[in-house]
Write a protein that holds these residues in place. Structure first.
Motif, PDB file in Angstrom:
ATOM      1  N   ALA A 162      59.301  32.173  51.162  1.00  0.00           N
ATOM      2  CA  ALA A 162      59.636  33.495  51.694  1.00  0.00           C
ATOM      3  C   ALA A 162      61.103  33.830  51.476  1.00  0.00           C
ATOM      4  CB  ALA A 162      59.289  33.562  53.181  1.00  0.00           C
ATOM      5  N   MET A 163      61.972  32.831  51.581  1.00  0.00           N
ATOM      6  CA  MET A 163      63.399  33.066  51.358  1.00  0.00           C
ATOM      7  C   MET A 163      63.715  33.335  49.890  1.00  0.00           C
ATOM      8  SD  MET A 163      65.545  30.555  53.875  1.00  0.00           S
ATOM      9  CE  MET A 163      65.650  30.888  55.637  1.00  0.00           C
ATOM     10  N   ARG A 164      62.723  33.118  49.025  1.00  0.00           N
ATOM     11  CA  ARG A 164      62.889  33.387  47.593  1.00  0.00           C
ATOM     12  C   ARG A 164      61.862  34.407  47.121  1.00  0.00           C
ATOM     13  NH1 ARG A 164      64.520  29.065  49.526  1.00  0.00           N
ATOM     14  NH2 ARG A 164      66.383  27.993  48.752  1.00  0.00           N
ATOM     15  N   THR A 165      61.611  35.383  47.979  1.00  0.00           N
ATOM     16  CA  THR A 165      60.637  36.424  47.674  1.00  0.00           C
ATOM     17  C   THR A 165      60.887  37.033  46.296  1.00  0.00           C
ATOM     18  OG1 THR A 165      60.267  36.991  49.998  1.00  0.00           O
ATOM     19  CG2 THR A 165      59.807  38.691  48.372  1.00  0.00           C
ATOM     20  N   GLY A 166      59.819  37.075  45.509  1.00  0.00           N
ATOM     21  CA  GLY A 166      59.906  37.653  44.175  1.00  0.00           C
ATOM     22  C   GLY A 166      60.342  36.681  43.093  1.00  0.00           C
ATOM     23  N   GLN A 167      60.820  35.508  43.476  1.00  0.00           N
ATOM     24  CA  GLN A 167      61.267  34.513  42.504  1.00  0.00           C
ATOM     25  C   GLN A 167      60.139  33.532  42.194  1.00  0.00           C
ATOM     26  OE1 GLN A 167      64.939  32.552  43.698  1.00  0.00           O
ATOM     27  NE2 GLN A 167      65.612  34.376  44.809  1.00  0.00           N
ATOM     28  N   VAL A 168      60.157  32.984  40.997  1.00  0.00           N
ATOM     29  CA  VAL A 168      59.203  31.944  40.626  1.00  0.00           C
ATOM     30  C   VAL A 168      59.764  30.592  41.066  1.00  0.00           C
ATOM     31  CG1 VAL A 168      57.976  30.801  38.747  1.00  0.00           C
ATOM     32  CG2 VAL A 168      58.376  33.272  38.665  1.00  0.00           C
ATOM     33  N   VAL A 169      58.979  29.873  41.853  1.00  0.00           N
ATOM     34  CA  VAL A 169      59.371  28.547  42.332  1.00  0.00           C
ATOM     35  C   VAL A 169      58.414  27.530  41.728  1.00  0.00           C
ATOM     36  CG1 VAL A 169      59.661  27.068  44.354  1.00  0.00           C
ATOM     37  CG2 VAL A 169      60.286  29.498  44.489  1.00  0.00           C
ATOM     38  N   SER A 170      58.932  26.608  40.931  1.00  0.00           N
ATOM     39  CA  SER A 170      58.075  25.621  40.282  1.00  0.00           C
ATOM     40  C   SER A 170      57.559  24.593  41.289  1.00  0.00           C
ATOM     41  CB  SER A 170      58.835  24.902  39.160  1.00  0.00           C
ATOM     42  OG  SER A 170      59.821  24.039  39.712  1.00  0.00           O
ATOM     43  N   LYS A 171      56.488  23.926  40.922  1.00  0.00           N
ATOM     44  CA  LYS A 171      55.948  22.887  41.795  1.00  0.00           C
ATOM     45  C   LYS A 171      56.964  21.766  41.976  1.00  0.00           C
ATOM     46  CE  LYS A 171      52.344  20.031  40.785  1.00  0.00           C
ATOM     47  NZ  LYS A 171      50.934  19.648  40.526  1.00  0.00           N
ATOM     48  N   THR A 172      57.689  21.448  40.918  1.00  0.00           N
ATOM     49  CA  THR A 172      58.720  20.408  40.998  1.00  0.00           C
ATOM     50  C   THR A 172      59.818  20.809  41.962  1.00  0.00           C
ATOM     51  OG1 THR A 172      58.299  19.668  38.735  1.00  0.00           O
ATOM     52  CG2 THR A 172      60.435  19.113  39.683  1.00  0.00           C
ATOM     53  N   GLU A 173      60.277  22.050  41.873  1.00  0.00           N
ATOM     54  CA  GLU A 173      61.331  22.526  42.773  1.00  0.00           C
ATOM     55  C   GLU A 173      60.871  22.467  44.219  1.00  0.00           C
ATOM     56  OE1 GLU A 173      63.728  26.652  43.924  1.00  0.00           O
ATOM     57  OE2 GLU A 173      62.727  26.478  41.968  1.00  0.00           O
ATOM     58  N   LEU A 174      59.659  22.918  44.473  1.00  0.00           N
ATOM     59  CA  LEU A 174      59.139  22.913  45.833  1.00  0.00           C
ATOM     60  C   LEU A 174      59.049  21.487  46.366  1.00  0.00           C
ATOM     61  CD1 LEU A 174      58.192  24.943  47.938  1.00  0.00           C
ATOM     62  CD2 LEU A 174      55.869  24.723  47.032  1.00  0.00           C
ATOM     63  N   THR A 175      58.584  20.578  45.529  1.00  0.00           N
ATOM     64  CA  THR A 175      58.485  19.176  45.933  1.00  0.00           C
ATOM     65  C   THR A 175      59.855  18.602  46.258  1.00  0.00           C
ATOM     66  OG1 THR A 175      56.538  18.880  44.525  1.00  0.00           O
ATOM     67  CG2 THR A 175      57.677  16.895  45.225  1.00  0.00           C
ATOM     68  N   GLU A 176      60.838  18.875  45.403  1.00  0.00           N
ATOM     69  CA  GLU A 176      62.180  18.323  45.593  1.00  0.00           C
ATOM     70  C   GLU A 176      62.853  18.834  46.860  1.00  0.00           C
ATOM     71  OE1 GLU A 176      64.168  19.334  41.985  1.00  0.00           O
ATOM     72  OE2 GLU A 176      63.539  17.486  40.960  1.00  0.00           O
ATOM     73  N   HIS A 177      62.545  20.061  47.250  1.00  0.00           N
ATOM     74  CA  HIS A 177      63.207  20.643  48.415  1.00  0.00           C
ATOM     75  C   HIS A 177      62.469  20.363  49.720  1.00  0.00           C
ATOM     76  CE1 HIS A 177      66.517  23.069  46.656  1.00  0.00           C
ATOM     77  NE2 HIS A 177      65.790  22.922  45.573  1.00  0.00           N
ATOM     78  N   LEU A 178      61.249  19.811  49.630  1.00  0.00           N
ATOM     79  CA  LEU A 178      60.472  19.586  50.844  1.00  0.00           C
ATOM     80  C   LEU A 178      60.200  18.126  51.154  1.00  0.00           C
ATOM     81  CD1 LEU A 178      57.826  22.443  50.478  1.00  0.00           C
ATOM     82  CD2 LEU A 178      59.902  22.462  51.839  1.00  0.00           C
ATOM     83  N   TYR A 179      60.340  17.258  50.164  1.00  0.00           N
ATOM     84  CA  TYR A 179      59.976  15.861  50.353  1.00  0.00           C
ATOM     85  C   TYR A 179      61.137  14.927  50.066  1.00  0.00           C
ATOM     86  CZ  TYR A 179      54.953  16.702  50.789  1.00  0.00           C
ATOM     87  OH  TYR A 179      53.720  17.094  51.232  1.00  0.00           O
TER      88      TYR A 179
END
Length: 225
Positions: A162-179
């Motif tokens: 949600a904080m990156r509304t409209g941006q493409v967030v890769s699965k790798t990026e999401l993993t790195e920022h959450l785990y």
């Protein structure tokens, strides 16, 4: 969100890591400036919490070098005393905020969350995106007056997207920022959780807030219905 905690007092480092982890942050830690420099160069953190009085390379120098190299994630400094000189030196080096020891952990967390929100362009702890309301302080999500029952991971994934509304967030990026670093990054866990999050956000499939871009990642977009 992923945070780097740099502190040479072992007990305090453990306390900070425990409290940030409890709040849903993925935490990397180190106890000296040299390793902090390396980690900050290698990982796109959402926030760094840096003690000024580090062995070897001090915290002020670490922050100066990060900024000279174009590293822009927000930095919250910890000062051993409430001396204004320490605060000024840290801010002039490129830090974004400070907390003087001894401190209450609630203040550290509140300032950390505020820095992350501001770096994403949000001034208020409450985000309104169409019918979705996010309270980043209470970690609460509401859609059209309906409070969502989310796991900690689901909420954190939603907040990050949600904080990156409209941006493409890769699965790798999401993993790195959450785990944390030892998470199995080759798994399909992210896909499973995103599917669950979609069902909770949009049970009748009318909003379609999270789209999948094959080979690229996810994009969050939610307009007024």
């Amino acid at each position: 969100m992923r945070v780097l905690i740099v502190e040479d007092e072992a007990l305090l480092l453990d306390k900070l890591k425990s409290e940030f982890s409890r709040e849903g942050f993925a935490c990397d830690t180190c106890e000296d400036g040299e390793e902090a420099l390396f980690l900050g160069r290698e990982t796109p953190y959402d926030l760094a919490v840096v003690d000024i009085g580090l062995p070897g390379i001090d915290g002020i120098t670490v922050i100066k070098r990060w900024r000279e190299e174009g590293i822009k994630f927000p930095v919250l400094i910890l000062t051993a005393r409430g001396l204004w000189q320490d605060k000024v030196a840290g801010l002039e080096a490129g830090a974004d905020d400070y907390v003087a020891k001894p401190f209450q952990i609630e203040e550290v967390l509140a300032r950390a969350n505020a820095l992350i929100r501001r770096s994403a362009g949000f001034a208020s702890p409450k985000l309104q995106l169409g019918p979705l309301s996010l309270d980043t302080g209470a970690k609460k999500a509401v859609v059209d007056g309906r409070t969502l029952e989310l796991t900690a991971f689901e909420y954190n994934a939603l907040e990050y997207l949600a904080m990156r509304t409209g941006q493409v967030v890769s699965k790798t990026e999401l993993t790195e920022h959450l785990y944390d670093q030892d998470f199995d990054r080759d798994s399909n866990v992210i896909e499973v959780f995103i599917a669950r999050l979609r069902k909770k956000l949009d049970p009748d499939n009318s909003l379609k807030p999270i789209s999948t871009l094959r080979g690229r990642g996810y994009r969050f977009e939610l307009n007024e219905g």
